[in-house]
Structures are given as C-alpha cells and as structure tokens.
Design a protein around this motif. Structure first.
Motif, PDB file in Angstrom:
ATOM      1  N   ARG A 196      55.231  43.561  39.351  1.00 13.26           N
ATOM      2  CA  ARG A 196      56.143  44.338  38.339  1.00 13.26           C
ATOM      3  C   ARG A 196      55.456  45.676  38.159  1.00 13.26           C
ATOM      4  O   ARG A 196      56.016  46.549  38.398  1.00 13.26           O
ATOM      5  CB  ARG A 196      56.568  43.649  37.290  1.00 13.26           C
ATOM      6  CG  ARG A 196      57.756  42.450  37.481  1.00 13.26           C
ATOM      7  CD  ARG A 196      58.378  42.149  36.140  1.00 13.26           C
ATOM      8  NE  ARG A 196      57.717  41.924  35.175  1.00 13.26           N
ATOM      9  CZ  ARG A 196      57.309  40.580  35.028  1.00 13.26           C
ATOM     10  NH1 ARG A 196      57.812  39.614  35.760  1.00 13.26           N
ATOM     11  NH2 ARG A 196      56.648  40.007  34.099  1.00 13.26           N
ATOM     12  N   GLU A 197      54.282  45.596  37.509  1.00 12.74           N
ATOM     13  CA  GLU A 197      53.517  46.829  37.356  1.00 12.74           C
ATOM     14  C   GLU A 197      53.170  47.707  38.607  1.00 12.74           C
ATOM     15  O   GLU A 197      53.447  48.823  38.747  1.00 12.74           O
ATOM     16  CB  GLU A 197      52.092  46.458  36.906  1.00 12.74           C
ATOM     17  CG  GLU A 197      52.304  45.874  35.343  1.00 12.74           C
ATOM     18  CD  GLU A 197      51.005  45.499  34.759  1.00 12.74           C
ATOM     19  OE1 GLU A 197      49.847  45.424  35.468  1.00 12.74           O
ATOM     20  OE2 GLU A 197      50.970  44.832  33.721  1.00 12.74           O
ATOM     21  N   ALA A 198      52.897  46.922  39.908  1.00 15.00           N
ATOM     22  CA  ALA A 198      52.695  47.547  40.934  1.00 15.00           C
ATOM     23  C   ALA A 198      53.927  48.317  41.556  1.00 15.00           C
ATOM     24  O   ALA A 198      53.946  49.359  42.064  1.00 15.00           O
ATOM     25  CB  ALA A 198      52.450  46.447  42.095  1.00 15.00           C
ATOM     26  N   ALA A 199      55.200  47.628  41.262  1.00 19.16           N
ATOM     27  CA  ALA A 199      56.304  48.379  41.663  1.00 19.16           C
ATOM     28  C   ALA A 199      56.532  49.629  40.980  1.00 19.16           C
ATOM     29  O   ALA A 199      56.877  50.641  41.504  1.00 19.16           O
ATOM     30  CB  ALA A 199      57.674  47.601  41.432  1.00 19.16           C
ATOM     31  N   VAL A 200      56.165  49.627  39.790  1.00 16.97           N
ATOM     32  CA  VAL A 200      56.123  50.751  38.696  1.00 16.97           C
ATOM     33  C   VAL A 200      55.168  51.785  39.258  1.00 16.97           C
ATOM     34  O   VAL A 200      55.444  53.005  39.261  1.00 16.97           O
ATOM     35  CB  VAL A 200      56.045  50.507  37.349  1.00 16.97           C
ATOM     36  CG1 VAL A 200      55.999  51.918  36.548  1.00 16.97           C
ATOM     37  CG2 VAL A 200      57.178  49.794  37.103  1.00 16.97           C
ATOM     38  N   GLU A 201      53.850  51.350  39.481  1.00 14.66           N
ATOM     39  CA  GLU A 201      52.941  52.327  40.049  1.00 14.66           C
ATOM     40  C   GLU A 201      53.280  52.897  41.451  1.00 14.66           C
ATOM     41  O   GLU A 201      53.011  54.066  41.696  1.00 14.66           O
ATOM     42  CB  GLU A 201      51.634  51.478  40.007  1.00 14.66           C
ATOM     43  CG  GLU A 201      51.172  51.225  38.708  1.00 14.66           C
ATOM     44  CD  GLU A 201      49.538  50.302  38.728  1.00 14.66           C
ATOM     45  OE1 GLU A 201      49.424  50.370  39.927  1.00 14.66           O
ATOM     46  OE2 GLU A 201      49.151  49.954  38.168  1.00 14.66           O
ATOM     47  N   VAL A 202      53.884  52.181  42.289  1.00 17.14           N
ATOM     48  CA  VAL A 202      54.334  52.796  43.512  1.00 17.14           C
ATOM     49  C   VAL A 202      55.362  53.916  43.364  1.00 17.14           C
ATOM     50  O   VAL A 202      55.315  54.757  44.038  1.00 17.14           O
ATOM     51  CB  VAL A 202      54.753  51.588  44.369  1.00 17.14           C
ATOM     52  CG1 VAL A 202      55.332  52.281  45.772  1.00 17.14           C
ATOM     53  CG2 VAL A 202      53.503  50.823  44.694  1.00 17.14           C
ATOM     54  N   ASP A 229      44.952  44.168  44.623  1.00 19.61           N
ATOM     55  CA  ASP A 229      45.102  43.293  43.389  1.00 19.61           C
ATOM     56  C   ASP A 229      46.195  42.128  43.461  1.00 19.61           C
ATOM     57  O   ASP A 229      46.062  41.135  42.937  1.00 19.61           O
ATOM     58  CB  ASP A 229      45.494  44.229  42.022  1.00 19.61           C
ATOM     59  CG  ASP A 229      46.722  45.092  42.519  1.00 19.61           C
ATOM     60  OD1 ASP A 229      46.975  45.211  43.725  1.00 19.61           O
ATOM     61  OD2 ASP A 229      47.022  45.848  41.696  1.00 19.61           O
ATOM     62  N   LEU A 230      47.186  42.520  44.347  1.00 21.73           N
ATOM     63  CA  LEU A 230      48.437  41.508  44.502  1.00 21.73           C
ATOM     64  C   LEU A 230      47.868  40.277  45.426  1.00 21.73           C
ATOM     65  O   LEU A 230      47.953  39.179  45.072  1.00 21.73           O
ATOM     66  CB  LEU A 230      49.370  42.215  45.013  1.00 21.73           C
ATOM     67  CG  LEU A 230      50.494  43.237  44.160  1.00 21.73           C
ATOM     68  CD1 LEU A 230      51.606  43.805  44.880  1.00 21.73           C
ATOM     69  CD2 LEU A 230      50.533  42.647  42.955  1.00 21.73           C
ATOM     70  N   ALA A 231      47.031  40.653  46.366  1.00 20.27           N
ATOM     71  CA  ALA A 231      46.593  39.710  47.159  1.00 20.27           C
ATOM     72  C   ALA A 231      45.459  38.843  46.476  1.00 20.27           C
ATOM     73  O   ALA A 231      45.400  37.649  46.620  1.00 20.27           O
ATOM     74  CB  ALA A 231      45.705  40.084  48.415  1.00 20.27           C
ATOM     75  N   ARG A 232      44.648  39.364  45.502  1.00 18.39           N
ATOM     76  CA  ARG A 232      43.693  38.471  44.542  1.00 18.39           C
ATOM     77  C   ARG A 232      44.635  37.596  43.671  1.00 18.39           C
ATOM     78  O   ARG A 232      44.148  36.728  43.568  1.00 18.39           O
ATOM     79  CB  ARG A 232      42.686  39.545  43.875  1.00 18.39           C
ATOM     80  CG  ARG A 232      41.948  39.059  42.837  1.00 18.39           C
ATOM     81  CD  ARG A 232      41.136  39.934  42.043  1.00 18.39           C
ATOM     82  NE  ARG A 232      40.191  39.326  41.348  1.00 18.39           N
ATOM     83  CZ  ARG A 232      39.303  40.039  40.554  1.00 18.39           C
ATOM     84  NH1 ARG A 232      39.187  41.159  40.529  1.00 18.39           N
ATOM     85  NH2 ARG A 232      38.455  39.377  39.936  1.00 18.39           N
ATOM     86  N   ALA A 233      45.630  38.243  43.228  1.00  9.62           N
ATOM     87  CA  ALA A 233      46.471  37.288  42.195  1.00  9.62           C
ATOM     88  C   ALA A 233      46.916  36.212  42.888  1.00  9.62           C
ATOM     89  O   ALA A 233      47.202  35.064  42.510  1.00  9.62           O
ATOM     90  CB  ALA A 233      47.502  38.475  41.596  1.00  9.62           C
ATOM     91  N   ALA A 240      55.239  47.982  51.619  1.00  9.19           N
ATOM     92  CA  ALA A 240      53.955  48.157  51.979  1.00  9.19           C
ATOM     93  C   ALA A 240      53.229  47.840  50.957  1.00  9.19           C
ATOM     94  O   ALA A 240      52.003  47.056  51.014  1.00  9.19           O
ATOM     95  CB  ALA A 240      53.589  49.441  52.696  1.00  9.19           C
ATOM     96  N   ALA A 241      53.334  48.225  49.818  1.00  5.44           N
ATOM     97  CA  ALA A 241      52.457  47.628  48.683  1.00  5.44           C
ATOM     98  C   ALA A 241      52.504  46.136  48.263  1.00  5.44           C
ATOM     99  O   ALA A 241      51.463  45.444  48.139  1.00  5.44           O
ATOM    100  CB  ALA A 241      52.859  48.416  47.352  1.00  5.44           C
TER     101      ALA A 241
END
Length: 573
Positions: free
Chosen positions: A449-455, A363-367, A356-357
């Motif tokens: 990768r950072e998002a995966a860690v944050e999730v 932030d991923l959509a913006r990137a 889902a993230a």
C-alpha cells in the motif's frame, strides 16, 4: 510595501523544495538565495521611508558617514574581492577564488587541477567504495551458503575413525579378543577370565547414515534458505538503489550550489552596476543622496549573500566527496551535461507505473521473500510432529597392533523414532512460526500500500517538476530582459532606482528558482525510477542526458554576466 511583497513571493519556491527530499547541504543553497531575495527586498524598501525620496536634510544626516565613505574605499579594504583584471565588470571577483580563499586558505593558486567528474563516473566510484553495499553483498553470500547447508540434509553422512585402547578390564579384554578374532580355548580358563592381562586394541571404523523420512523438515529448510537468498538479493538491490539515489542527490546538489554561487556573483555585479549608476546620477545632480545610499546597502547585501553561497557550495562539495570516498576538501569539478537524447525509460501512464512497481520494486520483492521464508519455518515446525526414519551401516576392524592380523565385522539397520512428548516445545515452536508468518504477510501488505502511494506521488512530482522547469527558465529569461530594460530607462532618467533594485531582486529570485527547478526535475526523475524499482547504474547515469542546456548552466545577459557556464567548473579554479 513592495519589499515585504517580494519576501512573500519567495516563500512558495522554498516550499516546493520540501517534496524533493533534499540532503541538508543541497537544501542550504536555495535557502540562502531566498534569504538574499528577502534581504535585498528589505534594502529596497528602505527607500519608501518618508523623506528619503526628496533628499531631506534629516535623511542625509541619518545616513552613517562610514557607509558613505565605504562606497569610495578600495574593494580589498571593504572586505570584498578585488576586481579581476580584464573582467569587463567593476568589482568582478577573480574566477572561482572565493571558495578557496574563504574555506581552504591552505590551497593557493598553485593547487593541482581538479578532476572532472561525470555523473556516470561518480556513480561508479560511489558503488565501488560503498561499505553498505559490500555488507549487503556479504549477506547474499551467507544466504547462498545457507542453501547448501540446508540441502546437505538430503545426503548421507559418512565418517571414519581410528583409535587405540589398552586395559585389563575383564569385559573389555573378552570383547576385544572376540573382535580381533583371537579368542581361544585358553581364554576360557577361569583365572584368566577373572584377572586377564592388559590388552591393546587398535580399532579402525567407518559409519554411514541417511535420513529416510523427517516429516518434510529438510525440504522446508531448503525452501526457507532459498527464500532467504532471494530476500538478501533484494536487500542488496535496495541498498544499491539507495547508494545511487544518494549519489545523484549529492551530484545535482553540488550542481545547484554552483548555479546559486554563479547567481550570487552575478547579483553582486548587477548591484555594483546599479551602485555606479546611482553615484553617477547623484554627482550629476540628477538624483538624491538616498539613491546612492540605497544602492550601497543593496550591494553590501548582495556581497553577504555571495559569501553565504560560497559556504553552501563548499558544503555541497564536501557531501559529494564523502559519497565518493574522497577527502572532504578535495578539488572537485563537474562535467557539462551530456547532449545525448537518451534517458531512462518511464512508463507512459500512472496505471503502468503502479503495475511496474509491484513487479520490480526491491522492497516488495524482499517482503515477499521474507513471507516465503516465514512459511518455510512454519513447515519446519510442523515436521516435528511426524516420526523420523533413518538407515545406518558400520564397518569395524580390530587388531592387537597397528599392523598385523585382526578381525573385521559390520552392522546395518533401520531406525524409526517418534517423539511422543516434548514438554510443549513443539506446540510453542509451531505457534511462534505461525505468528511470524502472519507478521510477514502484514508487513508485505503494508509495504504494498505504501508503494502505491509513493508511486502516485512520484508520478505527480515528475509531472509538476517538468512544468516548473519550463516556467522557471521562461521567468529567468524575462526577468533578465526586464532588468536590462529598466536599467537603460534609469540611466535615461525615466524610472526610479527603487524600480531597478526591485527588478534586480526579481532577477535574483528567478535565477534561484530556476536552479531549484532544475534540481527538482533531475531528482524527480531519480525518484520516479526508484519508485518503480528501476534505479540501476545504467538508468541513473542516463539522468545526465537531456540536461544539456539546463537552467542551472545557463544565464541571462545582464550587463555582462556570462551566458553559459564552462564545460567543467570548479571552486578552486
């Protein structure tokens, strides 16, 4: 010694707050309560000194006379609040006047009642007054206008003009006469050709042009503008989530500060009761004077902690007022938690969270949008190597006066241009665009990768916060029951004052940990939604659900403290 042990047990609780990403004002209140626990434990440890238990004369001489006298002074002369009439507790403060008297001396008892704020109302107000969100909205409008600007390259260009010229230049006069269709045989006379008279020429014209081929430059510009619009929209959504998250943190930070303030007040009442019990037993000859002095020290430390909790409460209120765009010292009351069972949706498994993230995080959509924009710029740079073709047409009318007879003519054609050499500018621009694309791709990969860690971190924090919330509530109830039981045993002469004061320290610590765990639970849900890219207004407002009966609003019955907080509590009341 046991006092030192109590201080060590508080440290882990403070450590758990580190991952909650608490604002400075929200962090202060639990730290103060932890300091209260350590300080009260230090006061209890004073009983363990040699000679204190047996009431030796040396110990009695060491106790300052002013401390013994202070125990018998009126509350107002000791610098604490006077007992409230009808409160049922000796030394109990008047309801809610502590913060007003200490931090808002200009606000008397006649100040206007505070508005009751629900979480939903606070979120609406914060979104409406956020300058960052307004700036992000302006960026979206600018990006949308950029799409129209890029699309204009697909349309023809049309312009009209009107001008007047007068002069006697031979070439000008000859050409103007031809354009006005006024050239006659007399104009072939050599003197008139060489030295003509001054002539006025009114000229009306219309020109049109259209690009037939530009190597794909216009199409690439449109793709880049659309990607920029998507990036601006994602940035606005990210800013909105940040405003919502900060408001939720400030709201529950104030709720936690209120809970800590109530705990501090109840700790003062409990300490006062122990102080009275010690005095009664000492005067009856059933306890030594050291018990009375230790109870005095413990009570004074509790009053100090209450003053610090009041300061933390004022700071938390100011922080929420700042988020709401209100004066920092404005009266503020929080509504009781909703009894609704609705809540923001959360996936059931960690794998579902991560999937889902990847789809929803702004932030991923913006990137991704910025990467697409960089690729479009690279396409524009490549288009400069291709030829450009365009068509044009023009219509013109010339006459000697603003009105009257004259002549009209037209012209149309096709033009092809190809830049053969530009000094290396095209090659440099293409290399620059290619590097920009590589940088955008690397940034997007890093964010993923950072998002995966944050999730994953948000998932485990949410799971941990649920367990801590349940355990802290259980500990608070058991600590209250233990304190009530030991106080009855002390009055019956079956235990020592030190045991009672230790139980009061444990109860205070349990209440602080309960408030901290409740704050952590609420923030873990907000962080979970933010990590999924789902922290919108509806979901943020739903955080108030399932909080009814939460630990921050409930209290154990320990010699009279209220078992439940009011529906809306304000520090001015």
């Amino acid at each position: 010694m046991r006092g030192g042990g109590v201080a060590r047990r508080v440290a882990p609780g403070a450590g758990r707050g580190g991952w909650l990403r608490r604002p400075a004002a929200a962090l202060l209140a639990p730290g103060l309560l932890a300091g209260l626990v350590a300080g009260l434990a230090g006061g209890v440890a004073a009983q363990a000194r040699p000679g204190a238990a047996d009431g030796a004369p040396a110990a009695r001489a060491a106790a300052p006379a002013r401390m013994r006298a202070a125990a018998n002074l009126p509350a107002a002369r000791r610098g604490v609040e006077a007992p409230a009439a009808g409160s049922g507790h000796p030394g109990a403060p008047a309801a809610g006047v502590m913060a007003t008297r200490v931090f808002a001396p200009g606000q008397g008892a006649q100040s206007s009642p505070a508005r009751v704020w629900t979480l939903a109302a606070a979120l609406r107000r914060a979104l409406g007054q956020s300058q960052q969100l307004k700036a992000a909205g302006a960026e979206v409008q600018a990006a949308k206008a950029g799409i129209g600007s890029a699309r204009s390259g697909l349309w023809p260009r049309l312009s009209v003009g009107e001008g007047v010229t007068r002069g006697d230049d031979p070439v000008y006069v000859f050409g103007a006469l031809l354009r006005q269709h006024a050239f006659g045989a007399a104009n072939f006379n050599l003197p008139s050709l060489n030295r003509p008279g001054a002539l006025t020429d009114w000229q009306s014209s219309a020109q049109a042009s259209v690009s037939l081929w530009d190597g794909g430059k216009t199409r690439a510009a449109i793709r880049g503008a659309k990607a920029g619009y998507r990036a601006a929209g994602a940035a606005r959504r990210q800013t909105r989530e940040q405003v919502l998250a900060a408001t939720v943190a400030a709201y529950y930070g104030l709720r936690e500060a209120e809970a800590n303030w109530r705990t501090a007040r109840r700790a003062v009442r409990a300490a006062k009761q122990s102080q009275q019990d010690a005095q009664a037993r000492y005067r009856a000859g059933m306890a030594v004077e050291a018990d009375e002095l230790s109870a005095d020290v413990y009570a004074n430390r509790a009053r100090q902690a209450r003053a610090e909790a009041a300061g933390a409460l004022a700071m938390a209120r100011a922080r929420l007022n700042q988020r709401l765009g209100r004066p920092l010292a404005a009266p503020l009351a929080l509504a009781a938690a909703s009894a609704s069972n609705g809540t923001a949706p959360l996936p059931a498994t960690l794998a579902a969270w991560q999937a889902a993230a990847l789809r929803r995080r702004p932030d991923l959509a913006r990137a991704r949008a910025e990467t697409a924009a960089a690729r479009a710029q690279e396409g524009e740079a490549r288009a400069a190597w291709w030829p450009q073709a365009s068509a044009f047409a023009s219509v013109e009318r010339d006459q000697a006066g603003f009105t009257g007879a004259g002549g009209s003519d037209w012209m149309a054609g096709v033009q092809v241009r190809w830049s053969v050499f530009g000094g290396g500018a095209r090659r440099a621009a293409q290399a620059q665009a290619r590097a920009g694309t590589a940088a955008a791709q690397a940034q997007a990969s890093s964010l993923s990768r950072e998002a995966a860690v944050e999730v994953q971190a948000a998932w485990y924090r949410w799971q941990t916060a649920r367990r801590l919330r349940a355990l802290s509530r259980q500990n608070a109830r058991r600590a209250a029951a233990a304190l009530a039981m030991l106080r009855r045993r002390y009055r019956a002469g079956l235990t020592t004052l030190r045991t009672v004061l230790d139980a009061e320290t444990d109860w205070t610590r349990a209440r602080a940990e309960e408030a901290q765990a409740e704050y952590g639970w609420q923030m873990s849900r907000a962080e979970a939604l933010a990590s999924l890219g789902e922290l919108n207004y509806a979901h943020a407002a739903a955080l108030a659900a399932n909080a009814a009966g939460g630990g921050m609003a409930a209290g154990g019955a320990v010699d009279g403290p209220a078992t439940n907080g009011p529906a809306a509590w304000t520090v001015e009341r």
